[in-house]
Design an enzyme around this catalytic site. Structure first.
Site, PDB file in Angstrom:
ATOM      1  N   ARG A 106       4.242  -9.153 -16.508  1.00 45.94           N
ATOM      2  CA  ARG A 106       5.099  -9.541 -15.455  1.00 45.94           C
ATOM      3  C   ARG A 106       6.487 -10.057 -16.225  1.00 45.94           C
ATOM      4  NH1 ARG A 106       2.623  -9.737 -10.872  1.00 45.94           N
ATOM      5  NH2 ARG A 106       0.257  -9.921 -10.799  1.00 45.94           N
ATOM      6  N   HIS A 138      -2.734  -0.797 -19.428  1.00 45.72           N
ATOM      7  CA  HIS A 138      -2.131  -0.610 -18.361  1.00 45.72           C
ATOM      8  C   HIS A 138      -0.783  -0.989 -18.522  1.00 45.72           C
ATOM      9  CE1 HIS A 138      -1.332  -1.118 -14.111  1.00 45.72           C
ATOM     10  NE2 HIS A 138      -2.565  -0.805 -13.793  1.00 45.72           N
ATOM     11  N   TYR A 141       3.650  -4.210 -14.253  1.00 44.57           N
ATOM     12  CA  TYR A 141       3.874  -3.955 -12.991  1.00 44.57           C
ATOM     13  C   TYR A 141       5.175  -4.023 -12.472  1.00 44.57           C
ATOM     14  CZ  TYR A 141      -1.046  -5.527 -12.667  1.00 44.57           C
ATOM     15  OH  TYR A 141      -2.499  -5.486 -12.916  1.00 44.57           O
ATOM     16  N   HIS A 178       1.841   2.701 -13.025  1.00 44.54           N
ATOM     17  CA  HIS A 178       1.874   2.965 -11.516  1.00 44.54           C
ATOM     18  C   HIS A 178       3.239   3.941 -11.415  1.00 44.54           C
ATOM     19  CE1 HIS A 178      -0.383  -0.760 -10.374  1.00 44.54           C
ATOM     20  NE2 HIS A 178      -1.209   0.208 -10.929  1.00 44.54           N
ATOM     21  N   GLU A 214      -1.400   6.839 -12.423  1.00 37.50           N
ATOM     22  CA  GLU A 214      -2.390   6.090 -11.451  1.00 37.50           C
ATOM     23  C   GLU A 214      -2.295   6.606 -10.052  1.00 37.50           C
ATOM     24  OE1 GLU A 214      -4.409   1.988 -10.320  1.00 37.50           O
ATOM     25  OE2 GLU A 214      -3.153   2.341 -12.257  1.00 37.50           O
ATOM     26  N   ASP A 248      -8.195   5.610  -9.138  1.00 41.56           N
ATOM     27  CA  ASP A 248      -8.975   4.511  -8.664  1.00 41.56           C
ATOM     28  C   ASP A 248      -9.453   4.677  -7.433  1.00 41.56           C
ATOM     29  OD1 ASP A 248      -8.715   2.128  -7.245  1.00 41.56           O
ATOM     30  OD2 ASP A 248      -7.715   1.049  -9.079  1.00 41.56           O
ATOM     31  N   HIS A 251      -7.887   2.831  -4.476  1.00 44.30           N
ATOM     32  CA  HIS A 251      -6.733   3.489  -4.093  1.00 44.30           C
ATOM     33  C   HIS A 251      -6.987   4.885  -3.226  1.00 44.30           C
ATOM     34  CE1 HIS A 251      -4.498   1.441  -7.503  1.00 44.30           C
ATOM     35  NE2 HIS A 251      -4.878   0.613  -6.696  1.00 44.30           N
ATOM     36  N   HIS A 285     -10.506   4.014 -12.334  1.00 41.33           N
ATOM     37  CA  HIS A 285     -10.848   2.498 -12.222  1.00 41.33           C
ATOM     38  C   HIS A 285     -11.590   2.555 -11.016  1.00 41.33           C
ATOM     39  CE1 HIS A 285      -6.502   1.609 -13.671  1.00 41.33           C
ATOM     40  NE2 HIS A 285      -7.155   1.599 -14.636  1.00 41.33           N
ATOM     41  N   ASP A 298      -3.898  -2.145  -0.957  1.00 43.04           N
ATOM     42  CA  ASP A 298      -4.632  -2.023  -2.259  1.00 43.04           C
ATOM     43  C   ASP A 298      -5.321  -3.475  -2.327  1.00 43.04           C
ATOM     44  OD1 ASP A 298      -5.310  -2.020  -4.923  1.00 43.04           O
ATOM     45  OD2 ASP A 298      -3.231  -1.862  -5.390  1.00 43.04           O
ATOM     46  N   HIS A 300      -8.923  -4.826  -3.909  1.00 44.76           N
ATOM     47  CA  HIS A 300      -9.921  -4.588  -4.628  1.00 44.76           C
ATOM     48  C   HIS A 300     -11.148  -5.510  -4.367  1.00 44.76           C
ATOM     49  CE1 HIS A 300      -7.674  -2.645  -8.196  1.00 44.76           C
ATOM     50  NE2 HIS A 300      -7.220  -2.518  -7.043  1.00 44.76           N
ATOM     51  N   GLU A 330     -11.499  -3.202 -12.516  1.00 43.79           N
ATOM     52  CA  GLU A 330     -10.693  -4.128 -11.871  1.00 43.79           C
ATOM     53  C   GLU A 330     -10.954  -5.027 -10.887  1.00 43.79           C
ATOM     54  OE1 GLU A 330      -6.679  -1.679 -13.397  1.00 43.79           O
ATOM     55  OE2 GLU A 330      -7.515  -1.224 -11.429  1.00 43.79           O
TER      56      GLU A 330
END
Length: 406
Positions: A106, A138, A141, A178, A214, A248, A251, A285, A298, A300, A330
């Site tokens: 982040r 990964h 973001y 992503h 992804e 994923d 997803h 994922h 999205d 999870h 995840e």
């Protein structure tokens, strides 16, 4: 006659030579005692420092034995305290694969990896028997390589390239990210071309890393929810040996691919093979979904507790097409290692479940165990929060009471 001015300061007494020497000795002895007292105090109360475990202290014998399986199941583990700790954290939950952030996910900028962390990571990878092929870092973001704004896209690319270079420093082979969004200011075709251009430039600035795209849930202007969009990016990549896809499960379901049944899973993977190509599948994922089919949300959920159900995961971890690639959890409650340990052992159990007559009973039992752990963890978390609130409230009331009394 001039009168002299009398000083207001009291005159110092005149000491005899013997008395002066005696006072000097007493003063010196007092200083020595004070020094001794300080040294003793320091010895009793040393400065508290966080002690880092050395490689000699970190014995693989202290960790659970990992099963041998062609399905490399693991989780996205914490890198707190240094990237080398991800190896330890993966081994702690019995993972045969793992994912990590190679820097803060982040922040645009992070301190570079130091030589000690890099060497420790490589030593632990060797000590615990992990292959770089089964580690799926990964990306940040913040990255959006599809942004038509050149300045913002360049900022994303710099962060993206820094991630890739860190992976190569650690001796890793894969990097998952992503793909990005049009942000409502370009067509998907235009953003797809920009993403591919960034991948091409990144390939030229690195040596061996494979960039893994992804698939996404499809909310808003996000790219990558349809296999055709993933293909569109790959088609424009010059070095196709260094690009791949991570699927994923949450997803997929949110984007409208119904993988909740065995037939649905087979149909979806066959479609992926037809549109993109199975040779590009570099990782997965494994997440259940809180949201419904085609919701584009999205969200999870823990294995077996969402809309997908546990059966689809049995299909995935017994499918030869998903062997020898990282299969990464995840799921929520990621800070509770006992839940990931249970989910990993559950998936490993499902991969070896060949007696169809035992499937329903076994699946139900495993879901019950995961449910129990998740509920226990949630209850403990609420209890902890309530205790903290009560403590703060009591402290505030006591402070107000003392104020009134004063």
């Amino acid at each position: 006659m001039v009168q002299t001015r009398r000083s207001t300061r009291a005159a110092a007494p005149v000491l005899s030579t013997s008395t002066a020497e005696s006072l000097k000795r007493r003063k010196a002895a007092s200083v020595d005692k004070s020094d001794d007292s300080e040294h003793k105090s320091a010895a009793k109360k040393p400065a508290r420092k966080r002690r880092k475990k050395t490689e000699d202290e970190l014995s693989t014998d202290d960790f659970p034995e990992r099963i041998s399986s062609p399905w490399k199941i693991g989780a996205h583990v914490s890198a707190a305290g240094g990237v080398e700790n991800t190896v330890r954290n993966a081994a702690f939950v019995g993972a045969n694969a793992f994912a990590l952030f190679v820097k803060s996910q982040r922040k645009w900028d992070s301190p570079p990896l130091c030589a000690e962390n890099i060497e420790a990571f490589k030593r632990r990878m060797h000590a615990f028997g992990y292959s770089s092929k089964h580690v799926l870092p990964h990306g940040s973001y913040l990255i959006n390589l599809g942004n038509p704004d050149e300045e913002k896209r360049q900022k994303s690319f710099d962060c993206f390239l820094d991630d890739l270079q860190r992976c190569e420093q650690l001796g890793l082979e894969l990097y998952n990210f992503h793909p990005g969004s049009t942000v409502g200011q370009a067509t998907k075709e235009e953003s797809i071309a920009l993403i591919a251009e960034c991948i091409n430039n990144a390939h030229k600035a690195t040596t061996h890393i494979t960039i893994v795209i992804e698939n996404m849930a499809g909310s808003g202007n996000v790219i990558g929810s349809q296999f055709s969009e993933l293909k569109g990016i790959i088609d424009l990549v010059e070095n196709k040996t260094r690009v791949g896809v991570c699927l994923d499960t949450c997803h997929l379901f949110a984007a409208g691919y119904d993988i909740s049944t065995m037939d649905g899973w087979d149909t979806t993977l066959s479609e992926f093979d037809s549109v993109v190509g199975l040779s590009y599948l570099k990782g997965m994922h494994l997440n259940d979904s809180k949201a419904a089919l085609g919701s584009r949300k999205d969200r999870h959920e823990n294995i077996g507790l969402g809309q997908l159900g546990i059966s689809v995961f049995r299909h995935i971890v017994s499918d030869s097409r998903t062997q020898h690639i990282p299969l990464i959890l995840e799921t929520p409650m990621f800070d509770a290692t006992e839940i990931w340990t249970k989910e990993i052992s559950t998936l490993n159990c499902l991969s070896k479940l060949v007696d169809d007559s035992k499937v329903p009973e076994t699946e139900l039992s495993l879901v019950d165990e995961i449910t129990s752990l998740v509920r226990s963890r949630a209850t403990n978390k609420v209890t902890k929060v309530n205790k903290t609130r009560t403590r703060k409230r009591d402290a505030k009331e006591e402070e107000e009471h003392d104020s009134e009394c004063a």
